[in-house]
Design a protein around this motif. Structure first.
Motif, PDB file in Angstrom:
ATOM      1  N   HIS A  76       0.826  -1.209   0.000  1.00 50.07           N
ATOM      2  CA  HIS A  76       0.000   0.000   0.000  1.00 50.07           C
ATOM      3  C   HIS A  76       0.862   1.262   0.000  1.00 50.07           C
ATOM      4  O   HIS A  76       0.556   2.241  -0.693  1.00 50.07           O
ATOM      5  CB  HIS A  76      -0.920   0.000   1.220  1.00 50.07           C
ATOM      6  CG  HIS A  76      -2.082  -0.935   1.085  1.00 50.07           C
ATOM      7  ND1 HIS A  76      -2.696  -1.526   2.170  1.00 50.07           N
ATOM      8  CD2 HIS A  76      -2.762  -1.388  -0.005  1.00 50.07           C
ATOM      9  CE1 HIS A  76      -3.702  -2.282   1.755  1.00 50.07           C
ATOM     10  NE2 HIS A  76      -3.744  -2.212   0.441  1.00 50.07           N
ATOM     11  N   ARG A 127       3.997   1.573  -1.153  1.00 51.12           N
ATOM     12  CA  ARG A 127       4.686   1.725  -2.436  1.00 51.12           C
ATOM     13  C   ARG A 127       3.733   2.081  -3.577  1.00 51.12           C
ATOM     14  O   ARG A 127       4.151   2.705  -4.554  1.00 51.12           O
ATOM     15  CB  ARG A 127       5.457   0.453  -2.771  1.00 51.12           C
ATOM     16  CG  ARG A 127       6.689   0.255  -1.884  1.00 51.12           C
ATOM     17  CD  ARG A 127       7.575  -0.842  -2.429  1.00 51.12           C
ATOM     18  NE  ARG A 127       6.990  -2.160  -2.245  1.00 51.12           N
ATOM     19  CZ  ARG A 127       7.282  -3.207  -2.999  1.00 51.12           C
ATOM     20  NH1 ARG A 127       8.114  -3.090  -4.016  1.00 51.12           N
ATOM     21  NH2 ARG A 127       6.732  -4.384  -2.761  1.00 51.12           N
ATOM     22  N   LEU A 128       2.479   1.699  -3.458  1.00 52.79           N
ATOM     23  CA  LEU A 128       1.517   2.042  -4.502  1.00 52.79           C
ATOM     24  C   LEU A 128       1.265   3.543  -4.578  1.00 52.79           C
ATOM     25  O   LEU A 128       0.772   4.038  -5.593  1.00 52.79           O
ATOM     26  CB  LEU A 128       0.191   1.308  -4.274  1.00 52.79           C
ATOM     27  CG  LEU A 128       0.166  -0.138  -4.750  1.00 52.79           C
ATOM     28  CD1 LEU A 128      -1.086  -0.832  -4.256  1.00 52.79           C
ATOM     29  CD2 LEU A 128       0.244  -0.211  -6.260  1.00 52.79           C
ATOM     30  N   SER A 129       1.607   4.256  -3.546  1.00 51.97           N
ATOM     31  CA  SER A 129       1.450   5.703  -3.579  1.00 51.97           C
ATOM     32  C   SER A 129       2.762   6.401  -3.915  1.00 51.97           C
ATOM     33  O   SER A 129       2.905   7.600  -3.704  1.00 51.97           O
ATOM     34  CB  SER A 129       0.944   6.211  -2.228  1.00 51.97           C
ATOM     35  OG  SER A 129       1.876   5.912  -1.207  1.00 51.97           O
ATOM     36  N   SER A 132      -0.990   2.986 -14.855  1.00 50.67           N
ATOM     37  CA  SER A 132      -1.058   4.344 -14.345  1.00 50.67           C
ATOM     38  C   SER A 132       0.345   4.905 -14.221  1.00 50.67           C
ATOM     39  O   SER A 132       1.250   4.224 -13.721  1.00 50.67           O
ATOM     40  CB  SER A 132      -1.757   4.386 -12.983  1.00 50.67           C
ATOM     41  OG  SER A 132      -1.652   5.662 -12.409  1.00 50.67           O
ATOM     42  N   ASN A 182       1.332   6.939 -12.173  1.00 50.41           N
ATOM     43  CA  ASN A 182       1.609   7.244 -10.771  1.00 50.41           C
ATOM     44  C   ASN A 182       1.843   6.000  -9.925  1.00 50.41           C
ATOM     45  O   ASN A 182       2.001   6.111  -8.708  1.00 50.41           O
ATOM     46  CB  ASN A 182       0.450   8.047 -10.180  1.00 50.41           C
ATOM     47  CG  ASN A 182       0.264   9.377 -10.870  1.00 50.41           C
ATOM     48  OD1 ASN A 182       1.238  10.062 -11.178  1.00 50.41           O
ATOM     49  ND2 ASN A 182      -0.977   9.745 -11.141  1.00 50.41           N
ATOM     50  N   VAL A 183       1.850   4.833 -10.563  1.00 53.69           N
ATOM     51  CA  VAL A 183       2.021   3.574  -9.830  1.00 53.69           C
ATOM     52  C   VAL A 183       3.340   2.936 -10.235  1.00 53.69           C
ATOM     53  O   VAL A 183       3.645   2.853 -11.428  1.00 53.69           O
ATOM     54  CB  VAL A 183       0.848   2.613 -10.129  1.00 53.69           C
ATOM     55  CG1 VAL A 183       1.100   1.246  -9.503  1.00 53.69           C
ATOM     56  CG2 VAL A 183      -0.456   3.195  -9.597  1.00 53.69           C
ATOM     57  N   LYS A 216       6.105   0.549 -11.571  1.00 53.45           N
ATOM     58  CA  LYS A 216       5.937  -0.478 -12.593  1.00 53.45           C
ATOM     59  C   LYS A 216       6.160  -1.879 -12.049  1.00 53.45           C
ATOM     60  O   LYS A 216       5.876  -2.867 -12.733  1.00 53.45           O
ATOM     61  CB  LYS A 216       6.892  -0.208 -13.750  1.00 53.45           C
ATOM     62  CG  LYS A 216       8.348  -0.092 -13.355  1.00 53.45           C
ATOM     63  CD  LYS A 216       9.168   0.394 -14.529  1.00 53.45           C
ATOM     64  CE  LYS A 216      10.618   0.675 -14.119  1.00 53.45           C
ATOM     65  NZ  LYS A 216      11.394   1.225 -15.251  1.00 53.45           N
ATOM     66  N   ARG A 235      -1.662  -4.870 -11.560  1.00 58.75           N
ATOM     67  CA  ARG A 235      -2.968  -4.561 -10.979  1.00 58.75           C
ATOM     68  C   ARG A 235      -4.083  -4.877 -11.960  1.00 58.75           C
ATOM     69  O   ARG A 235      -3.933  -4.738 -13.175  1.00 58.75           O
ATOM     70  CB  ARG A 235      -3.059  -3.081 -10.589  1.00 58.75           C
ATOM     71  CG  ARG A 235      -2.094  -2.637  -9.511  1.00 58.75           C
ATOM     72  CD  ARG A 235      -2.376  -1.187  -9.123  1.00 58.75           C
ATOM     73  NE  ARG A 235      -2.351  -0.320 -10.292  1.00 58.75           N
ATOM     74  CZ  ARG A 235      -3.209   0.682 -10.509  1.00 58.75           C
ATOM     75  NH1 ARG A 235      -4.168   0.935  -9.632  1.00 58.75           N
ATOM     76  NH2 ARG A 235      -3.106   1.430 -11.585  1.00 58.75           N
ATOM     77  N   VAL A 295      -3.947  -5.608  -6.530  1.00 55.47           N
ATOM     78  CA  VAL A 295      -2.616  -6.087  -6.892  1.00 55.47           C
ATOM     79  C   VAL A 295      -2.582  -7.612  -6.801  1.00 55.47           C
ATOM     80  O   VAL A 295      -3.061  -8.195  -5.822  1.00 55.47           O
ATOM     81  CB  VAL A 295      -1.553  -5.494  -5.953  1.00 55.47           C
ATOM     82  CG1 VAL A 295      -0.179  -6.095  -6.240  1.00 55.47           C
ATOM     83  CG2 VAL A 295      -1.510  -3.990  -6.075  1.00 55.47           C
ATOM     84  N   PRO A 339      -6.068  -0.017  -2.256  1.00 56.06           N
ATOM     85  CA  PRO A 339      -6.171  -1.073  -3.266  1.00 56.06           C
ATOM     86  C   PRO A 339      -6.319  -2.447  -2.619  1.00 56.06           C
ATOM     87  O   PRO A 339      -5.775  -2.708  -1.537  1.00 56.06           O
ATOM     88  CB  PRO A 339      -4.851  -0.966  -4.027  1.00 56.06           C
ATOM     89  CG  PRO A 339      -4.325   0.390  -3.710  1.00 56.06           C
ATOM     90  CD  PRO A 339      -4.807   0.721  -2.337  1.00 56.06           C
TER      91      PRO A 339
END
Length: 446
Positions: free
Chosen positions: A55, A57-59, A293, A295-296, A298, A302, A327, A417
């Motif tokens: 969570h 790292r997704l941001s 995205s 912003n996510v 690589k 997802r 994810v 997510p």
């Protein structure tokens, strides 16, 4: 139990090391020991740390798309080790230039390589990390973790190379870079519980079977593994994320940006790992788009979950609940859902399980049962509905309960997510066509 590979060409098995199909198995009776309360508490602790890290790292930083081509697939078996999926591959080529006498361990390695070059290593599959690594001899304990298998010795491999500090491979390490020693690139990977692997960023021959190998495979040659979360039966991590350092990205020129795996449901069944396009008709997969995205990071794969079905009835969960996507992760054990979706699933599941006696929660699992004296447990069918035409995936019964509890956990809020854990992926071949922007699911594959 044998598994027929779902494609032409070679393949590597995936199995549970504590089960009778595993080369690591040394017990009797063919069953894994039941988990203790302390081991379950530790599993939940590690799982929560991993979920929190994903969570976080997704941001984080931006990512980009990858492209690839479809080539002849490589396949291997997959096992589960204490809820982690593992494969075996050989690292190195033998015939090293070292002048020292070959140790007894190295002699044993040459004798047990199954005719393949190098040393057999048991590696944990990780779809949410990018740096592959193995422990390298000399590797005293500590700082290394005790490894029951043979440790890879780079001095015994004629194809080993320490990557220079000014090379493109070293310069692209980014947050994994850890300085330079004697013009040898250094790396460090830190995991959610604070444990880490560090050493020299290197390359060598990676061999899966007589027909499938990768020359100049780049990986971390680890001589310091700190923290207590690494199983001594494993040699390291086989990273499958979307970053340029992962196995998938390095092998794209030969196998394309495509891989799949099937995690077995029990210790007595083998699964498989395939690098490349499986020889299975596309119509046999349920397909859903990969979410992209800028912003996510690589690293992550997802998808968009749209609804859940219980006992043949859709729960009709509002689409906004799943807007953050989910994810796919091989190392998270239990699936995390948005709280609104979890409550709807839990209530429907409890309603369908009214004939069984509920017991108090077990850790974060709040829907648990006592099946003492019950001959056959009849579970309601659970389906996951993904974005795409008829993208409905039925979960195997082994993927519904964990320690006699509903095997799902709610996130802190609906904005987080979801994470599809390895329990829910059991028996399903999960196909990642990264270049084509698709994920496929094939029910009952192992």
């Amino acid at each position: 139990m044998a598994v027929i590979p779902p494609h032409n060409g070679s393949w590597v098995p995936l199995h549970r090391p504590l089960g009778p199909c595993s080369p690591l198995f040394s017990g009797a009776g063919g069953a894994e020991p039941p988990p203790s309360s302390s081991s379950m508490a530790e599993l939940h602790r590690q799982d929560e740390l991993r979920v929190d890290d994903i969570h976080r790292r997704l941001s984080g930083d931006v990512g980009d798309d990858k492209q690839g081509s479809d080539k002849t697939p490589m396949s291997t078996q997959v096992s589960q080790l204490n809820s982690q999926s593992t494969i075996q591959a050989n690292v190195g080529s033998g015939g090293g230039s070292a002048t020292t006498t070959m140790s007894s361990d190295d002699q044993l390695a040459a004798a047990t390589g199954g005719g393949l070059p190098g040393v057999t290593q048991t590696l944990v599959l990780d779809t949410a990390s990018d740096i592959p690594w193995v422990q390298c001899s000399p590797c005293p304990v500590p700082p290394c973790h005790p490894q029951t298998g043979i440790i890879y010795n780079p001095s015994m491999s004629s194809t080993y190379t320490a990557i220079p500090c000014n090379s493109p491979a070293c310069l692209q390490l980014g947050p994994y870079a850890n300085g330079c020693i004697n013009n040898q690139c250094q790396y460090r990977v830190v995991y959610p519980d604070g444990s880490s692997s560090s050493g020299t960023y290197s390359s060598d021959l990676l061999t899966f079977d007589p027909s499938n190998s990768i020359s100049n495979f780049q990986f971390g040659c680890s001589r310091a593994v700190q923290g207590g979360s690494f199983d001594p039966r494993t040699a390291g991590i086989m990273a499958l994320g979307g970053g340029p350092e992962s196995l998938v990205s390095q092998a794209a020129g030969v196998y394309g940006d495509v891989f799949s795996y099937c995690i077995p449901p029990t210790a007595s069944v083998k699964g498989f790992f395939v690098l490349g396009v499986p020889r299975v008709a596309a119509t046999r997969y349920v397909l859903t788009p990969l979410l992209r995205s800028p912003n996510v990071p690589k690293t992550f794969y997802r998808v968009l979950l749209k609804d859940i079905g219980v006992a043949g009835r859709r729960l009709n969960i509002p689409a906004t609940v799943f807007a953050a996507g989910a994810v796919l992760d091989t190392r998270t054990v239990l699936t995390r859902l948005p709280p609104t979706a979890y409550v709807a699933l839990r209530d429907a599941f409890r309603g369908a399980m009214g004939m069984y006696r509920m017991v108090p929660p077990k850790g974060p699992l709040d829907t648990c049962y006592d099946f003492t004296g019950v001959g056959v447990v009849r579970l309601p069918k659970i389906t996951l509905v993904f974005d795409g035409r008829n993208a409905v995936v039925e979960l195997d019964p082994s993927a519904v309960l964990f320690n006699d509890c509903l095997a799902f956990i709610p996130n802190g809020n609906d904005a987080m997510p979801g994470i599809l854990g390895n329990v829910q992926q059991q028996t399903i071949e999960v196909l990642y066509n990264v270049g084509g922007g698709l994920v496929g699911f094939r029910h009952g594959s192992c």
